[in-house]
Write an enzyme that holds these catalytic residues in place. Structure first.
Site, PDB file in Angstrom:
ATOM      1  CE  LYS A   1      49.221  47.920  36.280  1.00 44.63           C
ATOM      2  NZ  LYS A   1      48.659  48.088  37.617  1.00 44.63           N
TER       3      LYS A   1
ATOM      4  CD  GLN B   1      48.155  45.824  40.474  1.00 44.48           C
ATOM      5  OE1 GLN B   1      48.942  46.306  39.660  1.00 44.48           O
ATOM      6  NE2 GLN B   1      46.848  45.932  40.339  1.00 44.48           N
TER       7      GLN B   1
ATOM      8  CG  ASP C   1      48.743  53.573  39.818  1.00 45.95           C
ATOM      9  OD1 ASP C   1      48.416  53.379  38.629  1.00 45.95           O
ATOM     10  OD2 ASP C   1      48.976  52.654  40.629  1.00 45.95           O
TER      11      ASP C   1
END
Ligand code: NAD
Length: 279
Positions: A52, A96, A119
């Site tokens: 990422k 994460q 997200d």
């Protein structure tokens, strides 16, 4: 149309589009910043986080990296999220997953400002998706829609079957296909006759997390198959939820693993972050 859908190439296209727009924003004095938070040192999460950050660098985003110790308390993590929520220059916050067992993921997801939830996991964004309003959409299923569209596969009116009902993949996938006017069925671990349902699918999305589970017995001749699964076999090779070799001669098109859905997830994350900065 190519029989093997090249997710790597399509993800590259999207990242290049994001890169161009990011450069234009920069000229107007707007910078795009993604904050990436990792708790603990799970090796798989470490790889995702690294990829990422690499993607941020490629498209021209700033990335802020927070690597917290495994024993970080929920309160400490919440304090960091509150700080990032308030930081004007931060456009997107990514925590994460999975988090260590002593931290409640739902609490953490809810603490992220919906406008920075790139997200698309916050209940507010999930609500926007199911009511057809604008909001951030979970990156993997959003990537699947993009793959289908950019491969010239029409969704409207099609019989689509999604295998898996997780909050991250299965459910938002079904909602997105519905938004594209498909007729959608969701299958899961309690589905009684899985084959009977999956064989109806014009578009079959496999997200059940079982290596090479879907053989041609589950697939209608000429169907489009999207394989979301990622597994590393004993031979260290990656494979998906679909037995690629078994179904390839049976389908109109299929995504490979690796190089299918996987690269799209990060590309869509970059796009969500850019959208956040534009707002
Ligand atoms: P999950 O374990 O949370 O959910 C799996 C779902 O599959 C569940 O809803 C379960 O009911 C269903 N299921 C399990 N066994 C089944 C069976 N035999 N028949 C029918 N349904 C069954 O998994 P997830 O997070 O949704 O991920 C699914 C897969 O996608 C995993 O392999 C994961 O690694 C992969 N994944 C890939 C990406 C990517 O970027 N490509 C992103 C997220 C997840």
């Amino acid at each position: 149309m190519n029989k093997i859908i090249d997710g790597k190439m399509i993800a590259e296209q999207i990242k290049n589009e994001v890169k161009e727009e990011t450069a234009r924003l920069k000229e107007q004095g707007v910078r795009v910043t993604l904050a990436v938070v990792q708790v603990g040192s799970d090796p798989a999460s470490g790889v995702y986080v690294k990829n990422k950050k690499k993607a941020c660098e490629y498209v021209g985003f700033e990335s802020l990296s927070y690597e917290l110790k495994e024993d970080t308390s929920q309160e400490e993590l919440l304090a960091l999220i509150r700080e990032l929520n308030e930081k004007k220059e931060v456009n997107g916050i990514l925590v994460q997953l999975p988090l260590p067992a002593h931290i409640n993921e739902d609490v953490i997801i809810k603490a992220i400002l919906p406008a920075k939830d790139v997200d698309g996991f916050h209940p507010e964004n999930v609500g926007y998706l199911s009511t057809g309003q604008k909001g951030f959409v979970s990156c993997t299923p959003a990537g699947v829609i993009e793959l289908l569209k950019r491969s010239g596969i029409s969704i409207s009116g099609k019989e689509c079957v999604v295998i898996g009902r997780s909050n991250i993949v299965g459910k938002p996938m079904a909602a997105l296909l519905l938004r594209e006017d498909a007729t959608v069925t969701i299958c899961h671990s309690r589905t009684l006759d899985l084959k009977a349902v999956t064989k109806r699918a014009d578009i079959l999305v496999a997200a059940l997390g079982k290596p090479k589970f879907i053989t041609k017995d589950y697939v209608k001749e000429g169907a489009f198959v999207i394989d979301v699964g990622i597994h590393r076999g004993a031979d260290n090779k990656l494979c998906g939820d679909v037995d690629f070799e078994d179904v390839i001669d049976h389908v109109s098109a299929i995504t490979p693993v690796p190089g299918g859905v996987g690269p799209m997830t990060i590309a869509m994350l970059m796009r969500n972050c850019l959208e956040s900065a534009k707002k």
